[in-house]
Design a protein around this motif. Structure first.
Motif, PDB file in Angstrom:
ATOM      1  N   ASN A  62       0.836  -1.088  -0.109  1.00  0.00           N
ATOM      2  CA  ASN A  62      -0.250  -0.002   0.104  1.00  0.00           C
ATOM      3  C   ASN A  62       0.811   1.319   0.096  1.00  0.00           C
ATOM      4  O   ASN A  62       0.206   2.443  -0.171  1.00  0.00           O
ATOM      5  N   THR A  63       1.975   0.943   0.193  1.00  0.00           N
ATOM      6  CA  THR A  63       2.983   2.416   0.310  1.00  0.00           C
ATOM      7  C   THR A  63       4.590   2.052   0.473  1.00  0.00           C
ATOM      8  O   THR A  63       4.756   0.798   0.652  1.00  0.00           O
ATOM      9  N   PRO A  64       5.497   2.846  -0.116  1.00  0.00           N
ATOM     10  CA  PRO A  64       6.595   2.481  -0.161  1.00  0.00           C
ATOM     11  C   PRO A  64       7.083   2.167   1.303  1.00  0.00           C
ATOM     12  O   PRO A  64       7.012   3.191   2.001  1.00  0.00           O
ATOM     13  N   VAL A  65       7.993   1.211   1.307  1.00  0.00           N
ATOM     14  CA  VAL A  65       8.775   0.994   2.907  1.00  0.00           C
ATOM     15  C   VAL A  65      10.189   0.470   2.758  1.00  0.00           C
ATOM     16  O   VAL A  65      10.341  -0.023   1.577  1.00  0.00           O
ATOM     17  N   GLY A  66      10.839   1.034   3.636  1.00  0.00           N
ATOM     18  CA  GLY A  66      12.233   0.468   3.742  1.00  0.00           C
ATOM     19  C   GLY A  66      12.398  -1.104   3.704  1.00  0.00           C
ATOM     20  O   GLY A  66      11.471  -1.856   4.251  1.00  0.00           O
ATOM     21  N   MET A  67      13.261  -1.861   3.186  1.00  0.00           N
ATOM     22  CA  MET A  67      13.498  -3.050   2.898  1.00  0.00           C
ATOM     23  C   MET A  67      14.986  -3.328   3.330  1.00  0.00           C
ATOM     24  O   MET A  67      15.942  -3.090   2.786  1.00  0.00           O
ATOM     25  N   THR A  68      15.170  -3.751   4.931  1.00  0.00           N
ATOM     26  CA  THR A  68      16.703  -3.651   5.488  1.00  0.00           C
ATOM     27  C   THR A  68      17.080  -5.177   5.397  1.00  0.00           C
ATOM     28  O   THR A  68      16.338  -6.087   5.194  1.00  0.00           O
ATOM     29  N   LEU A  69      18.382  -5.324   5.076  1.00  0.00           N
ATOM     30  CA  LEU A  69      19.041  -6.578   4.760  1.00  0.00           C
ATOM     31  C   LEU A  69      19.511  -6.946   6.342  1.00  0.00           C
ATOM     32  O   LEU A  69      19.918  -6.411   7.068  1.00  0.00           O
ATOM     33  N   SER A  82      20.675   5.385 -12.632  1.00  0.00           N
ATOM     34  CA  SER A  82      21.642   5.327 -13.409  1.00  0.00           C
ATOM     35  C   SER A  82      22.980   4.111 -12.961  1.00  0.00           C
ATOM     36  O   SER A  82      23.584   3.794 -13.508  1.00  0.00           O
ATOM     37  N   SER A  83      22.205   3.554 -11.879  1.00  0.00           N
ATOM     38  CA  SER A  83      23.120   2.457 -11.372  1.00  0.00           C
ATOM     39  C   SER A  83      22.348   1.436 -10.708  1.00  0.00           C
ATOM     40  O   SER A  83      21.372   1.155 -10.731  1.00  0.00           O
ATOM     41  N   PRO A  84      23.146   0.039 -10.622  1.00  0.00           N
ATOM     42  CA  PRO A  84      22.393  -1.205 -10.077  1.00  0.00           C
ATOM     43  C   PRO A  84      22.046  -0.860  -8.930  1.00  0.00           C
ATOM     44  O   PRO A  84      22.604  -0.196  -7.814  1.00  0.00           O
ATOM     45  N   VAL A  85      21.026  -1.777  -8.476  1.00  0.00           N
ATOM     46  CA  VAL A  85      20.305  -1.569  -7.138  1.00  0.00           C
ATOM     47  C   VAL A  85      21.472  -2.439  -6.082  1.00  0.00           C
ATOM     48  O   VAL A  85      22.149  -3.196  -6.559  1.00  0.00           O
ATOM     49  N   SER A  86      21.534  -1.597  -5.069  1.00  0.00           N
ATOM     50  CA  SER A  86      22.331  -1.832  -3.960  1.00  0.00           C
ATOM     51  C   SER A  86      21.951  -2.099  -2.659  1.00  0.00           C
ATOM     52  O   SER A  86      20.667  -1.650  -2.207  1.00  0.00           O
ATOM     53  N   VAL A  87      22.439  -2.296  -1.692  1.00  0.00           N
ATOM     54  CA  VAL A  87      22.281  -2.003  -0.294  1.00  0.00           C
ATOM     55  C   VAL A  87      23.138  -0.997   0.173  1.00  0.00           C
ATOM     56  O   VAL A  87      24.232  -0.805  -0.163  1.00  0.00           O
ATOM     57  N   ALA A  88      22.302   0.158   0.907  1.00  0.00           N
ATOM     58  CA  ALA A  88      23.159   1.394   1.418  1.00  0.00           C
ATOM     59  C   ALA A  88      22.784   2.002   2.658  1.00  0.00           C
ATOM     60  O   ALA A  88      21.345   1.587   2.924  1.00  0.00           O
ATOM     61  N   ILE A  89      23.405   2.465   3.291  1.00  0.00           N
ATOM     62  CA  ILE A  89      22.885   3.082   4.538  1.00  0.00           C
ATOM     63  C   ILE A  89      21.903   4.291   4.635  1.00  0.00           C
ATOM     64  O   ILE A  89      20.898   4.340   5.083  1.00  0.00           O
ATOM     65  N   LYS A  90      22.277   4.781   3.567  1.00  0.00           N
ATOM     66  CA  LYS A  90      21.043   5.816   3.188  1.00  0.00           C
ATOM     67  C   LYS A  90      21.036   5.825   1.579  1.00  0.00           C
ATOM     68  O   LYS A  90      21.833   5.486   0.854  1.00  0.00           O
ATOM     69  N   ALA A  91      19.825   6.522   1.143  1.00  0.00           N
ATOM     70  CA  ALA A  91      19.508   6.573  -0.245  1.00  0.00           C
ATOM     71  C   ALA A  91      20.551   7.137  -0.981  1.00  0.00           C
ATOM     72  O   ALA A  91      21.029   8.394  -0.452  1.00  0.00           O
ATOM     73  N   PRO A  92      21.204   6.809  -2.198  1.00  0.00           N
ATOM     74  CA  PRO A  92      21.939   7.557  -2.932  1.00  0.00           C
ATOM     75  C   PRO A  92      21.524   8.916  -3.397  1.00  0.00           C
ATOM     76  O   PRO A  92      20.210   9.105  -3.532  1.00  0.00           O
ATOM     77  N   SER A  93      22.186   9.765  -3.634  1.00  0.00           N
ATOM     78  CA  SER A  93      21.990  10.814  -4.333  1.00  0.00           C
ATOM     79  C   SER A  93      21.010  10.813  -5.721  1.00  0.00           C
ATOM     80  O   SER A  93      21.360  10.052  -6.460  1.00  0.00           O
ATOM     81  N   GLY A  94      19.773  11.326  -5.516  1.00  0.00           N
ATOM     82  CA  GLY A  94      18.722  11.140  -6.543  1.00  0.00           C
ATOM     83  C   GLY A  94      18.234   9.909  -6.478  1.00  0.00           C
ATOM     84  O   GLY A  94      17.448   9.661  -7.718  1.00  0.00           O
ATOM     85  N   GLY A  95      18.346   9.081  -5.646  1.00  0.00           N
ATOM     86  CA  GLY A  95      17.771   7.596  -5.615  1.00  0.00           C
ATOM     87  C   GLY A  95      16.830   7.559  -4.568  1.00  0.00           C
ATOM     88  O   GLY A  95      16.269   8.237  -3.994  1.00  0.00           O
ATOM     89  N   TRP A  96      16.540   6.348  -4.085  1.00  0.00           N
ATOM     90  CA  TRP A  96      15.577   6.084  -3.220  1.00  0.00           C
ATOM     91  C   TRP A  96      16.096   4.538  -2.409  1.00  0.00           C
ATOM     92  O   TRP A  96      16.841   3.810  -2.860  1.00  0.00           O
ATOM     93  N   ASN A  97      15.302   4.541  -1.238  1.00  0.00           N
ATOM     94  CA  ASN A  97      15.798   3.242  -0.409  1.00  0.00           C
ATOM     95  C   ASN A  97      14.297   2.532   0.154  1.00  0.00           C
ATOM     96  O   ASN A  97      14.193   2.063   1.315  1.00  0.00           O
ATOM     97  N   SER A  98      13.081   3.031  -0.570  1.00  0.00           N
ATOM     98  CA  SER A  98      11.974   2.437  -0.125  1.00  0.00           C
ATOM     99  C   SER A  98      11.297   1.792  -1.199  1.00  0.00           C
ATOM    100  O   SER A  98      11.426   2.632  -2.503  1.00  0.00           O
ATOM    101  N   TRP A  99      10.501   1.077  -1.112  1.00  0.00           N
ATOM    102  CA  TRP A  99       9.674   0.165  -2.438  1.00  0.00           C
ATOM    103  C   TRP A  99       8.203  -0.328  -1.867  1.00  0.00           C
ATOM    104  O   TRP A  99       8.089  -0.449  -0.921  1.00  0.00           O
ATOM    105  N   ALA A 100       7.741  -0.414  -3.075  1.00  0.00           N
ATOM    106  CA  ALA A 100       6.086  -0.824  -2.853  1.00  0.00           C
ATOM    107  C   ALA A 100       5.935  -2.066  -3.764  1.00  0.00           C
ATOM    108  O   ALA A 100       6.602  -1.988  -4.933  1.00  0.00           O
TER     109      ALA A 100
END
Length: 127
Positions: A62-69, A82-100
């Motif tokens: 129902n809404t984008p949520v964080g997905m933690t490793l 512009s780059s492959p999906v990865s795991v990171a402490i915070k969202a990359p510049s211009g990127g995101w770290n939540s998913w629906a």
């Protein structure tokens, strides 16, 4: 992105054990437990914490949520245009770290409703 159509490279099963299974190959999303590590596909092992992406299983539809490793809970599944999906402490510049998750197409997308700041919706994809 396929604009709502089911596409093999973007179809994942979001399982209750927090694994992400790529439907076309039967392989699981996996990442090393260090920031910036790329997400790859490997043979599924439900006890492998590098394959468990913890999320709010009831809200992700129902809404984008964080997905933690699970192997390193400070790391979130993250992406940019512009780059492959990865795991990171915070969202990359211009990127995101939540998913629906969209169960009709089995897609994990970076937006549930249009977000002009992120541009056109992006999906987790194998290509």
């Amino acid at each position: 992105i396929s604009n709502g159509f089911a596409v093999d490279s973007q179809a994942f099963d979001l399982r209750s054990d927090f694994t992400l299974v790529h439907l076309a190959t039967g392989l699981c999303a996996s990442a090393a437990s260090s920031s910036g590590a790329p997400v790859t596909l490997s043979a599924c092992n439900s006890s492998n914490l590098n394959q468990q992406f913890f999320n709010d299983y009831t809200r992700i539809r129902n809404t984008p949520v964080g997905m933690t490793l699970q192997a390193n809970p400070i790391l979130k599944l993250s992406g940019t245009v512009s780059s492959p999906v990865s795991v990171a402490i915070k969202a990359p510049s211009g990127g995101w770290n939540s998913w629906a998750f969209f169960p009709n197409t089995n897609q994990l997308r970076n937006q549930y409703v249009a977000n002009p700041g992120l541009g056109y919706p992006q999906c987790l994809s194998t290509c």
